[in-house]
Design an enzyme around this catalytic site. Structure first.
Site, PDB file in Angstrom:
ATOM      1  N   ASN B 117       0.793  -1.221   0.000  1.00  0.00           N
ATOM      2  CA  ASN B 117       0.000   0.000   0.000  1.00  0.00           C
ATOM      3  C   ASN B 117       0.833   1.281   0.000  1.00  0.00           C
ATOM      4  O   ASN B 117       0.284   2.370  -0.013  1.00  0.00           O
ATOM      5  CB  ASN B 117      -0.918   0.035   1.229  1.00  0.00           C
ATOM      6  N   ILE B 118       2.123   1.161   0.067  1.00  0.00           N
ATOM      7  CA  ILE B 118       2.958   2.362   0.105  1.00  0.00           C
ATOM      8  C   ILE B 118       2.991   2.992  -1.287  1.00  0.00           C
ATOM      9  O   ILE B 118       3.365   2.334  -2.262  1.00  0.00           O
ATOM     10  CB  ILE B 118       4.380   2.028   0.598  1.00  0.00           C
ATOM     11  N   CYS B 142       4.341  14.644   8.478  1.00  0.00           N
ATOM     12  CA  CYS B 142       3.101  13.882   8.357  1.00  0.00           C
ATOM     13  C   CYS B 142       2.387  14.075   9.698  1.00  0.00           C
ATOM     14  O   CYS B 142       2.231  15.215  10.136  1.00  0.00           O
ATOM     15  CB  CYS B 142       3.396  12.410   8.036  1.00  0.00           C
TER      16      CYS B 142
END
Lengths: 211, 211
Positions: B117-118, B142
């Site tokens: 999913n990166i 982030c």
């Protein structure tokens, strides 16, 4: 993991300005990629244990060894602040001499466990060196880059007006499970009122740029 | 903790050069010390969680909040690379707009746990921004400054030819007990062969200086 040439641009919001340019990313043939990878593998850098940048022209780490020298050379160091009592090893001495790096040794015992043994005068003298921009780029190191180095960086952060919570957070990041309350108490009580020439928070490189 | 005026100079070896000057340390009367301490307490900086300098003109941290803004203002930022999907909060938007800071948002889900999913494409685009010196000084953040920020900095370290052991050491220092193997595997497999304009290891500020 290679990127197809026709790959769609991923989601990116560039706010307040022009769209992103794609000049950085080039089409890479497998042959070129392989050559580049081989070349890069030949010159991989090995930063010392606990290496980090503290501020413009100020680095910190644990004891550097021969495999770290090519990386340290790339930093263009002018000075090293060395915080141990032991003589600088022959290989390290050769490295700094052959690269015109000046060594400032402030011999502090590494076995200190209690607050009373922390040599405040030595930290004050080391700060003198640290604050003099003529000595930068410079590298601070002790044995593991945790306690002695952490205390010196902590005192420097006080001069930069960091709050103690943030100073201790940084100290603990490097000391990890070896963090010591006496070290942090030393930083807390360290008197900076007599130290002039406070370092500017504005990076010198960007001072001359027009925004 | 005050330093007597006639305190003896502590042990200090200044090798390869002239003796240390004492210009930095001044005699401080109790009155002046108190005033200085009060003034400093008024302007204590609060760096964001997990704040650190990555390289010249490149900073990293967790999500900045209002108490962090005076500190961030002192960095003279030109850009922010923001790696979350959520809209930038109103207070943060006001801060960057009122300081002429450009926001680059690369929306990555923070709940990723598995490697697949990166979003490699987003990291590649974020690197484009990072490598363009016109965007510096810049801040990468982030939510907690651990995973998304850690991966981007890790890819940047690959471009600087750091060995993986050192890259992972740095990643783990910020991720601490939240370190993820998939993140580190992503950094390991990230293909940098198609990325040009490798950042110089020589600090730009010191390039123009004569040693």
């Amino acid at each position: 993991m290679s990127i197809p040439h026709n790959r769609k641009r991923p989601m990116c919001h560039a706010l307040n300005g022009t769209p992103l340019s794609s000049s950085v990313v080039d089409d890479a043939s497998p042959e070129n990629s392989h050559t580049a990878a081989v070349n890069r593998a030949d010159q991989l850098f090995v930063p010392p244990l606990n290496f980090s940048m503290v501020d413009y022209g100020i680095y910190r780490c644990g004891f550097p060894d021969i495999p770290n020298f090519p990386f340290l050379k790339s930093l263009g160091l002018r000075s090293v602040i060395y915080l141990c009592t032991e003589p600088y090893p022959e290989a390290n001495m050769h490295f700094i001499n052959s690269n015109g790096i000046r060594l400032f040794q402030f011999g502090m015992e590494g076995s200190k466990e209690s607050f009373v043994n922390i040599p405040e005068g030595l930290f004050r003298s080391a700060l003198q060196v640290l604050l003099d921009e003529r000595h930068r780029p410079l590298l601070i190191h002790c044995k593991r880059g945790k306690h002695r180095t952490g205390c010196l960086v902590g005192c420097f952060r006080k001069l930069q007006n960091w709050c103690l919570a943030s100073i201790f957070d940084e100290y603990q990041r490097f000391a990890a499970d070896k963090a010591r309350v006496p070290d942090q108490r030393f930083i807390e009580l360290f008197d900076i009122s007599s130290i002039k020439n406070l370092p500017s928070s504005t990076p010198p490189y960007f001072k001359s740029r027009n925004r």
